[in-house]
Design a protein around this motif. Structure first.
Motif, PDB file in Angstrom:
ATOM      1  N   LEU A 183       0.842  -0.604  -0.480  1.00  0.00           N
ATOM      2  CA  LEU A 183      -0.018   0.139  -0.260  1.00  0.00           C
ATOM      3  C   LEU A 183       0.819   1.108   0.271  1.00  0.00           C
TER       4      LEU A 183
ATOM      5  N   GLY B 110       2.068   2.135  -3.134  1.00  0.00           N
ATOM      6  CA  GLY B 110       1.365   2.450  -4.127  1.00  0.00           C
ATOM      7  C   GLY B 110       0.052   1.588  -4.824  1.00  0.00           C
ATOM      8  N   ALA B 111       0.248   0.360  -4.315  1.00  0.00           N
ATOM      9  CA  ALA B 111      -1.076  -0.908  -4.630  1.00  0.00           C
ATOM     10  C   ALA B 111      -1.883  -0.299  -4.676  1.00  0.00           C
ATOM     11  N   ASP B 112      -3.629  -0.206  -5.235  1.00  0.00           N
ATOM     12  CA  ASP B 112      -4.900  -0.325  -5.168  1.00  0.00           C
ATOM     13  C   ASP B 112      -5.136  -1.813  -3.742  1.00  0.00           C
ATOM     14  N   LEU B 113      -6.014  -1.129  -2.936  1.00  0.00           N
ATOM     15  CA  LEU B 113      -6.785  -1.398  -1.823  1.00  0.00           C
ATOM     16  C   LEU B 113      -7.055  -2.493  -2.532  1.00  0.00           C
ATOM     17  N   ARG B 114      -7.332  -3.627  -3.382  1.00  0.00           N
ATOM     18  CA  ARG B 114      -8.706  -4.769  -4.295  1.00  0.00           C
ATOM     19  C   ARG B 114      -7.410  -5.275  -4.459  1.00  0.00           C
ATOM     20  N   ASP B 115      -6.499  -4.503  -4.711  1.00  0.00           N
ATOM     21  CA  ASP B 115      -5.735  -6.101  -5.669  1.00  0.00           C
ATOM     22  C   ASP B 115      -4.981  -6.910  -4.118  1.00  0.00           C
TER      23      ASP B 115
ATOM     24  N   GLN C 227      -5.996  -6.262  -1.450  1.00  0.00           N
ATOM     25  CA  GLN C 227      -7.598  -7.576  -0.857  1.00  0.00           C
ATOM     26  C   GLN C 227      -7.631  -9.198  -1.136  1.00  0.00           C
ATOM     27  N   GLU C 228      -7.314  -8.788  -2.896  1.00  0.00           N
ATOM     28  CA  GLU C 228      -7.147 -10.172  -3.293  1.00  0.00           C
ATOM     29  C   GLU C 228      -6.212 -11.240  -2.972  1.00  0.00           C
TER      30      GLU C 228
ATOM     31  N   LEU D 265     -13.385  -5.733   2.307  1.00  0.00           N
ATOM     32  CA  LEU D 265     -12.408  -4.580   2.406  1.00  0.00           C
ATOM     33  C   LEU D 265     -12.264  -4.177   3.315  1.00  0.00           C
TER      34      LEU D 265
ATOM     35  N   THR E  78      -8.918  -6.025   4.982  1.00  0.00           N
ATOM     36  CA  THR E  78      -7.739  -5.287   4.271  1.00  0.00           C
ATOM     37  C   THR E  78      -7.335  -3.796   4.481  1.00  0.00           C
ATOM     38  N   GLN E  79      -8.463  -3.019   5.437  1.00  0.00           N
ATOM     39  CA  GLN E  79      -8.637  -2.122   5.483  1.00  0.00           C
ATOM     40  C   GLN E  79      -7.919  -1.687   7.027  1.00  0.00           C
TER      41      GLN E  79
END
Length: 182
Positions: free
Chosen positions: A160, A163-168, A170-171, A178, A181-182
Motif C-alpha cells: 500500500l 501505491g498498490a490498489d487496496l482491492r489488489d 485484498q485479493e 475490503l 483489508t483496511q
C-alpha cells in the motif's frame, strides 16, 4: 496491526543466510536449516501468507513454469499468488536440500508432499514456524514482538505504501471483505 518497517523486514529475510543460529533446541547453523528458514520468511513476507497456508503447502501447489503458488486459505478457499523471482529462487534452493533432513534418513512418508519439513523429516506445524521466527527475531535484535501475521501485515503495508490498489491487496491476502483489508 503491527508490522515491520522495510529495513526490519529485509533484515529478517536475510538473517538465515547472513548469521548462524545459536546452538540449542535442535537448531544448527547448517545449510539445510538456513535454506528452509530463508524460504519460509520469503514466502510469508513476499506472498503475504498466513502461517496455516505456509504449513499446509504441498509440492504440487508450486507452478514453477508460471511462477505461481496455489494457496488454500480460510475455508479451503483457493487463490493463486505470483512468486517473485527472489521467492522462487529461495524456494528452489530449499527444495534441492529438502530431501536430506539432518535428523532423519529421509522424508517421512506422511510428509512426502509437504513443502516445509522439520529436521526429523515431518511436516512443519504452525507452532514450529512461530518458533523458527522467534529464534531469528532474537538473532536480528528486532526489538518488537513479531509473529507470522506481522509479516503478513508488513507485506500489505509495504504494498500500500508503494501505491498498490487496496482491492489488489485484498485479493492477494484472500480477504472476502475490503473492510478486513483496511
Amino acid at each position: 496491526p503491527r508490522f515491520l518497517d522495510e529495513p526490519q523486514a529485509q533484515a529478517l529475510l536475510d538473517a538465515p543466510l547472513a548469521m548462524p543460529l545459536p546452538e540449542g533446541e535442535g537448531s544448527h547453523a547448517d545449510p539445510w536449516t538456513a535454506a528452509r528458514d530463508h524460504a519460509i520468511f520469503s514466502l510469508l513476507y513476499d506472498c503475504g501468507l498466513r502461517v496455516s497456508e505456509l504449513a499446509g503447502m504441498n509440492l504440487d501447489h508450486i507452478d514453477r513454469g508460471r511462477a505461481m503458488l496455489r494457496v488454500f486459505g480460510k475455508g479451503r478457499k483457493q487463490r493463486m499468488l505470483p512468486l517473485l523471482p527472489a521467492s522462487l529462487e529461495s524456494l528452489d534452493t530449499w527444495l534441492k536440500l529438502r530431501q536430506s533432513p539432518p535428523r532423519a534418513r529421509s522424508v517421512a512418508g506422511s510428509a512426502a508432499n509437504a513443502v516445509f519439513l522439520n529436521q526429523r523429516g515431518t511436516r512443519l506445524t504452525d507452532r514450529s514456524v512461530r518458533r523458527i521466527i522467534n529464534r531469528w527475531i532474537l538473532q536480528t535484535a528486532i526489538n518488537q514482538r513479531v509473529t507470522p501475521h506481522t509479516l503478513r501485515h508488513s507485506f500489505a503495508t509495504h504494498l500500500l505504501n508503494a501505491g498498490a490498489d487496496l482491492r489488489d491487496v485484498q485479493e492477494l491476502l484472500g480477504h472476502a471483505s475490503l473492510s478486513t483489508t483496511q
